[in-house]
Scaffold this active site. Structure first.
Site, PDB file in Angstrom:
ATOM      1  N   LYS A 157     -15.921 -16.487 -14.759  1.00  0.00           N
ATOM      2  CA  LYS A 157     -16.777 -17.474 -14.057  1.00  0.00           C
ATOM      3  C   LYS A 157     -16.125 -18.319 -13.002  1.00  0.00           C
ATOM      4  O   LYS A 157     -16.817 -19.393 -13.194  1.00  0.00           O
ATOM      5  CB  LYS A 157     -15.449 -18.975 -15.695  1.00  0.00           C
TER       6      LYS A 157
ATOM      7  N   ARG B  29      -8.721  -0.485 -12.758  1.00  0.00           N
ATOM      8  CA  ARG B  29     -10.284  -0.117 -12.732  1.00  0.00           C
ATOM      9  C   ARG B  29     -11.044  -1.344 -11.915  1.00  0.00           C
ATOM     10  O   ARG B  29     -11.266  -2.125 -12.791  1.00  0.00           O
ATOM     11  CB  ARG B  29     -10.599   0.597 -13.641  1.00  0.00           C
TER      12      ARG B  29
ATOM     13  N   HIS C  48     -10.639   8.132  -7.402  1.00  0.00           N
ATOM     14  CA  HIS C  48     -10.522   7.843  -8.787  1.00  0.00           C
ATOM     15  C   HIS C  48      -9.344   9.199  -9.157  1.00  0.00           C
ATOM     16  O   HIS C  48      -9.524   9.778  -9.420  1.00  0.00           O
ATOM     17  CB  HIS C  48     -11.414   8.473  -9.807  1.00  0.00           C
TER      18      HIS C  48
END
Length: 320
Positions: free
Chosen positions: A86, A108, A136
Site C-alpha cells: 500500500k 527474503r 542466499h
C-alpha cells in the site's frame, strides 16, 4: 566454537572457521533430528519473525520448522498483502517491526541489499533468506553440509555449478563459500547466462557440459530463473536441455562417485533429467532439503547466543 556474526546476511564476510563452526553444529542437529532428539530450550522465550516478500514455500517452511524445533515463537508475516503493497517503505516496515521487539528476523526480498538495509534498522539478529541476485547464504551452507557428509570433506574437490548462473544468488553464495574452503570451481553455462566479470571470480568457465563435467566430484545444477529474465537468454527449453541439461550421457563424464545437487524447485526435462534427479546412487537432492532444516537451526542458535550475550553486555553497561 568461533562464530562472531551479529547477522547472517551473506557468505562474503564469514571466515572459514565460522563456516566450519556452523557446519559442525548443523551436523549435530541433523543427527539429532534423525534420532528424534528435541532441543526446545535453545530458542525458548525468543520470537522469530519470517518476512517473505517473495514466495518460497520450501525456504520459509524450512526456517519455520527450524525455529519450532528449537522452541522459538514463530510468526509468519504475509508480505503479499502487507502495508508495503500500500506504499509503506521498507524502512517504515523495519521501524514498525523493531517496535514489536523480535529476536530473530528472517527476510527474503526481491531487491539486492534490502536485507542489509533492514539489519541496520532493527535491534535483533537478521538472517538473509535470499535477496535479489545478491546472496542466499543458508542455501550455500546447506549445500556445503550435504557435500561434506557425502564426500567426507569440504576442501580440494572439483565442483561444477551449471545453468543460469547470471540470475542466481545461490550460485554467488556457493562460489564464495566453496572458494573459501579451497575447492576448484567450474561454472558451466551458455554465454548469455554467465554473469559479467566472471573472470574475476577465481573460477574456471566452460560453455560445454561434457568438457566442464570431466572428472568433477560434485555437479550442482541450477534452475532457469525465467522470472528474472527480460529477454531471449535461451533459444528454447528443448534446445537448452539438449546442450546444458544434465542427462545420463553428460553425467558419465563426471567421476564415477560424483554426486548431483539442485537447490529446487526443479524443472525436470529442462535443466535435469528426472532419472538423474531420482538416482539414489548419485542424487543428494532430498538430503539437501533435510540439511536445510539443520543448517537453519544452527544459524539461529549461534546468532541467538551472540544476541543474548550482546544484550547482557548492554544491560551490564546500563547498571554501571
Amino acid at each position: 566454537m568461533t562464530f562472531n556474526a551479529a547477522h547472517l546476511l551473506g557468505i562474503e564476510h564469514l571466515h572459514p572457521t565460522e563456516i566450519t563452526t556452523l557446519l559442525d553444529l548443523a551436523d549435530t542437529y541433523a543427527n539429532d533430528n534423525r534420532a528424534g532428539i528435541a532441543h526446545k530450550d535453545v530458542l525458548a522465550g525468543l520470537t522469530q519473525v519470517n518476512m517473505f516478500f517473495e514466495n518460497s514455500t520450501r525456504t520459509q517452511s524450512s526456517f519455520e520448522l527450524a525455529g519450532k524445533r528449537l522452541g522459538a515463537d514463530v510468526m509468519n508475516m504475509s508480505m503479499a498483502t502487507s502495508s508495503v503493497k500500500k506504499g509503506e517503505t521498507l524502512i517504515d516496515t523495519a521501524l514498525t517491526l523493531n517496535a514489536m521487539h523480535p529476536d530473530l528476523l528472517v527476510v527474503r526480498h526481491g531487491s539486492s541489499g534490502a536485507v542489509d538495509l533492514l539489519a541496520q534498522k532493527v535491534n535483533c539478529a537478521v538472517l538473509n533468506a535470499g535477496d535479489g541476485r545478491h546472496e542466499h547464504p543458508t542455501q550455500a551452507l546447506l549445500d556445503a553440509l550435504t557435500i561434506r557428509r557425502a564426500k567426507g570433506r569440504l576442501h580440494r574437490l572439483n565442483i561444477a555449478i551449471c545453468g543460469d548462473i547470471a540470475h542466481s544468488r545461490v550460485a554467488r553464495s556457493n562460489i564464495l563459500l566453496l572458494g573459501k574452503m579451497e575447492n576448484r570451481i567450474r561454472l558451466i553455462a551458455p554465454p548469455t547466462l554467465m554473469p559479467s566479470g566472471v573472470q574475476e571470480f577465481g573460477v574456471e568457465v566452460y560453455d560445454d557440459m561434457r568438457e566442464g563435467l570431466k572428472d568433477v566430484d560434485v555437479v550442482m545444477m541450477l534452475r532457469l530463473q525465467k522470472e528474472r529474465m527480460d529477454g531471449g537468454f535461451i533459444p528454447s527449453e528443448r534446445e537448452y536441455f539438449h546442450r546444458f541439461g544434465l542427462d545420463a550421457e553428460k553425467f558419465a563424464y563426471a567421476k564415477e562417485d560424483a554426486i548431483v545437487m539442485h537447490p529446487g524447485p526443479m524443472n525436470r526435462g529442462v535443466e535435469i533429467d528426472g532419472t538423474i534427479a531420482d538416482d539414489i546412487n548419485h542424487s543428494v537432492i532430498q538430503t539437501q532439503v533435510e540439511m536445510g532444516v539443520a543448517v537453519r537451526m544452527a544459524a539461529m542458535d549461534l546468532l541467538a547466543r551472540n544476541l543474548r550475550a550482546r544484550r547482557a553486555a548492554e544491560q551490564q553497561d546500563t547498571m554501571v
